[in-house]
Design an enzyme around this catalytic site. Structure first.
Site, PDB file in Angstrom:
ATOM      1  N   PHE A 131       0.863  -1.192   0.000  1.00  0.00           N
ATOM      2  CA  PHE A 131       0.000   0.000   0.000  1.00  0.00           C
ATOM      3  C   PHE A 131       0.891   1.230   0.000  1.00  0.00           C
ATOM      4  N   GLY A 132       0.837   2.013  -1.060  1.00  0.00           N
ATOM      5  CA  GLY A 132       1.735   3.159  -1.167  1.00  0.00           C
ATOM      6  C   GLY A 132       1.028   4.488  -0.974  1.00  0.00           C
ATOM      7  N   THR A 134       2.652   6.929   1.809  1.00  0.00           N
ATOM      8  CA  THR A 134       3.736   7.796   2.307  1.00  0.00           C
ATOM      9  C   THR A 134       4.782   8.038   1.215  1.00  0.00           C
ATOM     10  N   ASN A 137       8.763  13.101   0.879  1.00  0.00           N
ATOM     11  CA  ASN A 137       8.500  14.443   1.412  1.00  0.00           C
ATOM     12  C   ASN A 137       7.160  14.576   2.129  1.00  0.00           C
ATOM     13  N   ARG A 246      -6.003   0.728  11.149  1.00  0.00           N
ATOM     14  CA  ARG A 246      -5.752   1.285  12.492  1.00  0.00           C
ATOM     15  C   ARG A 246      -6.569   0.531  13.538  1.00  0.00           C
ATOM     16  N   LEU A 341      12.896  -7.424  33.855  1.00  0.00           N
ATOM     17  CA  LEU A 341      13.845  -8.494  33.556  1.00  0.00           C
ATOM     18  C   LEU A 341      15.301  -8.071  33.723  1.00  0.00           C
ATOM     19  N   GLY A 342      15.528  -6.810  34.096  1.00  0.00           N
ATOM     20  CA  GLY A 342      16.912  -6.352  34.255  1.00  0.00           C
ATOM     21  C   GLY A 342      17.683  -6.576  32.960  1.00  0.00           C
ATOM     22  N   GLU A 366       0.738   4.327  10.297  1.00  0.00           N
ATOM     23  CA  GLU A 366      -0.737   4.452  10.314  1.00  0.00           C
ATOM     24  C   GLU A 366      -1.183   5.711  11.055  1.00  0.00           C
ATOM     25  N   THR A 368       0.936   9.053  13.247  1.00  0.00           N
ATOM     26  CA  THR A 368       1.771   9.072  14.456  1.00  0.00           C
ATOM     27  C   THR A 368       0.899   9.304  15.705  1.00  0.00           C
TER      28      THR A 368
HETATM   29  P1  TGC Z   1      -8.499  16.466   5.586  1.00  0.00           P
HETATM   30  O1  TGC Z   1      -8.689  17.746   4.844  1.00  0.00           O
HETATM   31  O2  TGC Z   1      -8.847  16.413   7.018  1.00  0.00           O
HETATM   32  O3  TGC Z   1      -9.300  15.289   4.842  1.00  0.00           O
HETATM   33  C1  TGC Z   1      -9.256  15.123   3.429  1.00  0.00           C
HETATM   34  C2  TGC Z   1     -10.428  14.234   3.057  1.00  0.00           C
HETATM   35  O4  TGC Z   1     -10.250  12.937   3.649  1.00  0.00           O
HETATM   36  C3  TGC Z   1     -11.359  12.665   4.558  1.00  0.00           C
HETATM   37  N1  TGC Z   1     -10.807  11.957   5.709  1.00  0.00           N
HETATM   38  C4  TGC Z   1     -11.224  10.749   6.076  1.00  0.00           C
HETATM   39  N2  TGC Z   1     -12.171   9.936   5.545  1.00  0.00           N
HETATM   40  C5  TGC Z   1     -12.357   8.734   6.131  1.00  0.00           C
HETATM   41  N3  TGC Z   1     -11.625   8.348   7.199  1.00  0.00           N
HETATM   42  C6  TGC Z   1     -10.672   9.136   7.745  1.00  0.00           C
HETATM   43  N4  TGC Z   1      -9.942   8.696   8.781  1.00  0.00           N
HETATM   44  C7  TGC Z   1     -10.437  10.398   7.182  1.00  0.00           C
HETATM   45  N5  TGC Z   1      -9.570  11.414   7.440  1.00  0.00           N
HETATM   46  C8  TGC Z   1      -9.811  12.362   6.531  1.00  0.00           C
HETATM   47  C9  TGC Z   1     -11.913  14.020   4.911  1.00  0.00           C
HETATM   48  O5  TGC Z   1     -13.256  13.933   5.321  1.00  0.00           O
HETATM   49  C10 TGC Z   1     -11.772  14.741   3.597  1.00  0.00           C
HETATM   50  O6  TGC Z   1     -12.794  14.275   2.726  1.00  0.00           O
HETATM   51  P2  TGC Z   1     -13.457  15.260   1.630  1.00  0.00           P
HETATM   52  O7  TGC Z   1     -14.486  14.424   0.956  1.00  0.00           O
HETATM   53  O8  TGC Z   1     -14.008  16.411   2.425  1.00  0.00           O
HETATM   54  O9  TGC Z   1     -12.341  15.697   0.721  1.00  0.00           O
HETATM   55  O10 TGC Z   1      -7.000  15.991   5.331  1.00  0.00           O
HETATM   56  P3  TGC Z   1      -5.639  16.642   5.800  1.00  0.00           P
HETATM   57  O11 TGC Z   1      -4.803  16.813   4.589  1.00  0.00           O
HETATM   58  O12 TGC Z   1      -5.890  17.860   6.637  1.00  0.00           O
HETATM   59  O13 TGC Z   1      -4.986  15.498   6.695  1.00  0.00           O
HETATM   60  C11 TGC Z   1      -5.637  15.051   7.805  1.00  0.00           C
HETATM   61  C12 TGC Z   1      -4.819  14.018   8.644  1.00  0.00           C
HETATM   62  C13 TGC Z   1      -3.557  14.649   9.177  1.00  0.00           C
HETATM   63  C14 TGC Z   1      -5.700  13.643   9.799  1.00  0.00           C
HETATM   64  C15 TGC Z   1      -4.547  12.747   7.864  1.00  0.00           C
HETATM   65  O14 TGC Z   1      -4.130  12.964   6.610  1.00  0.00           O
HETATM   66  C16 TGC Z   1      -3.705  11.705   8.567  1.00  0.00           C
HETATM   67  O15 TGC Z   1      -4.277  10.865   9.245  1.00  0.00           O
HETATM   68  N6  TGC Z   1      -2.338  11.673   8.433  1.00  0.00           N
HETATM   69  C17 TGC Z   1      -1.546  10.499   8.849  1.00  0.00           C
HETATM   70  C18 TGC Z   1      -1.109   9.745   7.614  1.00  0.00           C
HETATM   71  C19 TGC Z   1      -1.120   8.262   7.815  1.00  0.00           C
HETATM   72  O16 TGC Z   1      -1.762   7.718   8.674  1.00  0.00           O
HETATM   73  N7  TGC Z   1      -0.372   7.566   6.958  1.00  0.00           N
HETATM   74  C20 TGC Z   1      -0.367   6.126   7.014  1.00  0.00           C
HETATM   75  C21 TGC Z   1       0.316   5.525   5.797  1.00  0.00           C
HETATM   76  S1  TGC Z   1       0.009   3.815   5.602  1.00  0.00           S
HETATM   77  C22 TGC Z   1       0.874   3.042   6.791  1.00  0.00           C
HETATM   78  O17 TGC Z   1       1.452   3.611   7.641  1.00  0.00           O
HETATM   79  C23 TGC Z   1       0.841   1.562   6.736  1.00  0.00           C
HETATM   80  S2  TGC Z   1       1.784   0.734   7.929  1.00  0.00           S
HETATM   81  C24 TGC Z   1       1.304  -0.806   7.536  1.00  0.00           C
HETATM   82  C25 TGC Z   1       1.737  -1.891   8.427  1.00  0.00           C
HETATM   83  O18 TGC Z   1       2.870  -2.396   8.233  1.00  0.00           O
HETATM   84  O19 TGC Z   1       0.921  -2.371   9.269  1.00  0.00           O
HETATM   85  P1  FAD Z   2       6.552  13.072   9.575  1.00  0.00           P
HETATM   86  O1  FAD Z   2       5.207  13.278   8.985  1.00  0.00           O
HETATM   87  O2  FAD Z   2       7.708  13.776   8.955  1.00  0.00           O
HETATM   88  O3  FAD Z   2       6.463  13.444  11.136  1.00  0.00           O
HETATM   89  C1  FAD Z   2       7.647  13.603  11.925  1.00  0.00           C
HETATM   90  C2  FAD Z   2       7.206  14.102  13.305  1.00  0.00           C
HETATM   91  O4  FAD Z   2       6.511  15.345  13.169  1.00  0.00           O
HETATM   92  C3  FAD Z   2       6.228  13.141  14.000  1.00  0.00           C
HETATM   93  O5  FAD Z   2       6.502  13.092  15.364  1.00  0.00           O
HETATM   94  C4  FAD Z   2       4.864  13.777  13.765  1.00  0.00           C
HETATM   95  O6  FAD Z   2       3.911  13.453  14.770  1.00  0.00           O
HETATM   96  C5  FAD Z   2       5.237  15.257  13.799  1.00  0.00           C
HETATM   97  N1  FAD Z   2       4.273  16.063  13.050  1.00  0.00           N
HETATM   98  C6  FAD Z   2       4.007  16.073  11.725  1.00  0.00           C
HETATM   99  N2  FAD Z   2       3.018  16.910  11.433  1.00  0.00           N
HETATM  100  C7  FAD Z   2       2.639  17.472  12.599  1.00  0.00           C
HETATM  101  C8  FAD Z   2       1.641  18.422  12.970  1.00  0.00           C
HETATM  102  N3  FAD Z   2       0.827  18.975  12.076  1.00  0.00           N
HETATM  103  N4  FAD Z   2       1.541  18.760  14.272  1.00  0.00           N
HETATM  104  C9  FAD Z   2       2.343  18.187  15.202  1.00  0.00           C
HETATM  105  N5  FAD Z   2       3.292  17.269  14.926  1.00  0.00           N
HETATM  106  C10 FAD Z   2       3.433  16.931  13.643  1.00  0.00           C
HETATM  107  N6  FAD Z   2       3.417   4.110   4.772  1.00  0.00           N
HETATM  108  C11 FAD Z   2       2.659   3.629   3.735  1.00  0.00           C
HETATM  109  O7  FAD Z   2       2.091   4.397   2.965  1.00  0.00           O
HETATM  110  N7  FAD Z   2       2.542   2.280   3.525  1.00  0.00           N
HETATM  111  C12 FAD Z   2       3.156   1.365   4.315  1.00  0.00           C
HETATM  112  O8  FAD Z   2       3.017   0.149   4.109  1.00  0.00           O
HETATM  113  C13 FAD Z   2       3.958   1.827   5.403  1.00  0.00           C
HETATM  114  N8  FAD Z   2       4.647   0.945   6.173  1.00  0.00           N
HETATM  115  C14 FAD Z   2       5.514   1.417   7.132  1.00  0.00           C
HETATM  116  C15 FAD Z   2       6.336   0.509   7.816  1.00  0.00           C
HETATM  117  C16 FAD Z   2       7.238   0.961   8.764  1.00  0.00           C
HETATM  118  C17 FAD Z   2       8.145  -0.018   9.445  1.00  0.00           C
HETATM  119  C18 FAD Z   2       7.309   2.349   9.061  1.00  0.00           C
HETATM  120  C19 FAD Z   2       8.261   2.850  10.116  1.00  0.00           C
HETATM  121  C20 FAD Z   2       6.515   3.250   8.389  1.00  0.00           C
HETATM  122  C21 FAD Z   2       5.621   2.802   7.400  1.00  0.00           C
HETATM  123  N9  FAD Z   2       4.845   3.707   6.640  1.00  0.00           N
HETATM  124  C22 FAD Z   2       4.063   3.232   5.603  1.00  0.00           C
HETATM  125  C23 FAD Z   2       5.033   5.147   6.798  1.00  0.00           C
HETATM  126  C24 FAD Z   2       4.276   5.751   7.975  1.00  0.00           C
HETATM  127  O9  FAD Z   2       2.906   5.793   7.749  1.00  0.00           O
HETATM  128  C25 FAD Z   2       4.834   7.157   8.208  1.00  0.00           C
HETATM  129  O10 FAD Z   2       6.145   6.996   8.715  1.00  0.00           O
HETATM  130  C26 FAD Z   2       3.988   7.995   9.151  1.00  0.00           C
HETATM  131  O11 FAD Z   2       2.743   8.309   8.555  1.00  0.00           O
HETATM  132  C27 FAD Z   2       4.686   9.296   9.577  1.00  0.00           C
HETATM  133  O12 FAD Z   2       5.240   9.950   8.488  1.00  0.00           O
HETATM  134  P2  FAD Z   2       6.796  10.424   8.532  1.00  0.00           P
HETATM  135  O13 FAD Z   2       7.626   9.263   8.957  1.00  0.00           O
HETATM  136  O14 FAD Z   2       7.089  11.056   7.218  1.00  0.00           O
HETATM  137  O15 FAD Z   2       6.876  11.484   9.682  1.00  0.00           O
END
Ligand code: TGC
Ligand code: FAD
Length: 387
Positions: A131-132, A134, A137, A246, A341-342, A366, A368
């Site tokens: 799943f891509g 991130t 930048n 999540r 566990l030291g 997923e 932070t």
């Molecule tokens: P924002 O303007 O708030 O929202 C844009 C549009 O998206 C909708 N939306 C959602 N819809 C459903 N569920 C949610 N949780 C939603 N969050 C937002 C929102 O309603 C809006 O829709 P529309 O129709 O009005 O356009 O977006 P923003 O740019 O201000 O960002 C909001 C923020 C910071 C909360 C969000 O982008 C975020 O959660 N950032 C964190 C990114 C993240 O979680 N990345 C994960 C990458 S994948 C991964 O890490 C996989 S690890 C896999 C593993 O190994 O297990």
């Molecule tokens: P940044 O966004 O640069 O954040 C750095 C720090 O700044 C954090 O502490 C954050 O909380 C803080 N910060 C950022 N914005 C704000 C704000 N507005 N206010 C306050 N604090 C802020 N991604 C995918 O798409 N697919 C995957 O399969 C996937 N797998 C992963 C597997 C691993 C092992 C890891 C480590 C990461 C993976 N990720 C994946 C990426 C992951 O989702 C991101 O690392 C995560 O969303 C945070 O992005 P970043 O690392 O760029 O940190």
């Protein structure tokens, strides 16, 4: 003595839930536990187990049987994640990416042809997905993504890069989120073998060492038009996938947390200092009591959010709250258990340090810890503080 259910939460589960738990637990004990320390020490991913997870129904458990899934409910999905992560986060990561981030979007947003072509093979583990979202930048702010595609008439032309992608180096296909020429986020199915698509591995990780992580690089990749997910547009597409993943994580980390806690209980009863088991010291009992209280509250939150999800009533903010809370608790439990566990706490003879290092990724991926806090703040106040 192994404690996993202090408040008799089992009484709220069905017989089917308990059977699923036993079957995944037994498999983890037999197939994962014996090899997991060495895989982590050697920084070697354990893909060979993916097909077995498919046979167990652990890939796409909530996808209907018609498309190869197990057709189970959301609580069952959570229980599967919990038992897998009791073994190791890497194995749970593979199952949650495959289920929530690859099969879910194909099922929810895909065409009938895409569902028939990909879902049954993904459910069996014959195909591995990634799943891509991130990018180099853009992590917390995926809405600013730079990866883009343009319509070339017969095909789409995709350029850009994704980073930190679980299973990128070994994936057969990737769900890639990219902007079209109008700036709209869309989902594309990118398949291995497409010219210009490469997946370099990320090395030197001190966390999730038994999981393969890498980049998805697109250099003028021609994507057939039938590989666009037709039924979704906008950032809410990937965000809906994240809601599912999540939620699974909120259960998964309970497995890691309880594994650490139970290791610490056992060790503290056996280890003697000053001629007494260290379990007899009040400070050890304080640690153990707080850990069990926190883990039990995390269990109840996961179960309640699961019930709401099953009823179609859960909000994304409720999922953010439980993801943040439960990962934080599991990580605190891992750190406290390690102290009990030291020096032995840092040894691979025990699972604690491995879980602790893995959870340092889970608290970041997923979304932070702080981003989820701000999502809750937004829900309380109606004011988005992250932009
Ligand atoms: P924002 O303007 O708030 O929202 C844009 C549009 O998206 C909708 N939306 C959602 N819809 C459903 N569920 C949610 N949780 C939603 N969050 C937002 C929102 O309603 C809006 O829709 P529309 O129709 O009005 O356009 O977006 P923003 O740019 O201000 O960002 C909001 C923020 C910071 C909360 C969000 O982008 C975020 O959660 N950032 C964190 C990114 C993240 O979680 N990345 C994960 C990458 S994948 C991964 O890490 C996989 S690890 C896999 C593993 O190994 O297990
Ligand atoms: P940044 O966004 O640069 O954040 C750095 C720090 O700044 C954090 O502490 C954050 O909380 C803080 N910060 C950022 N914005 C704000 C704000 N507005 N206010 C306050 N604090 C802020 N991604 C995918 O798409 N697919 C995957 O399969 C996937 N797998 C992963 C597997 C691993 C092992 C890891 C480590 C990461 C993976 N990720 C994946 C990426 C992951 O989702 C991101 O690392 C995560 O969303 C945070 O992005 P970043 O690392 O760029 O940190």
């Amino acid at each position: 003595m192994i404690i996993t259910d202090y408040l008799n939460i089992d009484d709220l589960l069905t017989e089917e839930h308990k059977l699923i738990r036993t079957s995944i637990k037994n498999w983890v004990n037999k197939e994962v536990k014996p090899i997991i320390d060495e895989a982590n020490q050697k920084h070697e991913a354990i893909h060979s187990l993916t097909k077995q997870m498919g046979e167990l129904g652990a890939l796409g458990s909530f996808i209907p049987e018609k498309f190869g899934g197990a057709g189970l409910d959301q609580i069952a999905y959570g229980i599967i994640m919990q038992e897998l992560e009791r073994g190791d986060t890497s194995i749970r990561s593979t199952a949650s990416v495959q289920s929530s981030l690859v099969m879910y979007p194909i099922f929810e947003f895909g065409s009938e042809e895409q569902k028939i072509k990909f879902l049954p093979k993904l459910a069996k583990g014959e195909l591995i997905g990634s799943f891509g979202l991130t990018e180099p930048n853009h992590g917390s702010d995926p809405g600013a993504m730079e990866t883009k595609f343009i319509d070339k008439g017969d095909y789409y032309l995709l350029n850009g890069a994704k980073m930190w992608i679980t299973n990128a180096p070994i994936c057969d296909l990737a769900i890639v989120w990219a902007k079209n020429e109008h700036g709209k986020v869309k989902g594309l199915i990118v398949e291995r073998g497409m010219q210009g698509f490469t997946t370099p591995e990320t090395h030197k990780k001190w966390s999730l060492r038994a999981s393969s992580t890498g980049e998805l690089v697109f250099d003028n990749v021609k994507i057939p038009k039938e590989n666009l997910l037709p039924n979704i547009s906008g950032l809410k597409g990937p965000m809906m996938c994240l809601n599912s993943a999540r939620y699974g994580i909120a259960w998964g980390v309970l497995g890691a947390g309880f594994d650490c806690f139970n290791t610490a209980v056992q060790y503290s009863l056996e280890r003697k200092q000053f001629n007494r088991p260290i379990a007899s010291f009040q400070l050890t009992q304080k640690k153990l009591s707080e850990m069990l209280t926190d883990l039990t509250s995390a269990q109840l939150m996961a179960l309640r959010v699961g019930q709401l999800k099953e009823e179609g009533k859960v909000t994304p903010s409720q999922i953010s709250m439980v993801k943040r809370n439960n990962v934080n608790i599991a990580l605190k439990v891992a750190r406290e258990s390690r102290q009990i566990l030291g020096a032995m706490g840092i040894s691979g003879d025990f699972p604690i340090m491995r879980h602790m290092m893995n959870l340092e990724s889970v608290i970041t991926y997923e979304g932070t810890h702080d981003i989820h806090l701000l999502i809750t703040g937004f829900d309380i106040t109606g004011i988005a503080s992250f932009k």
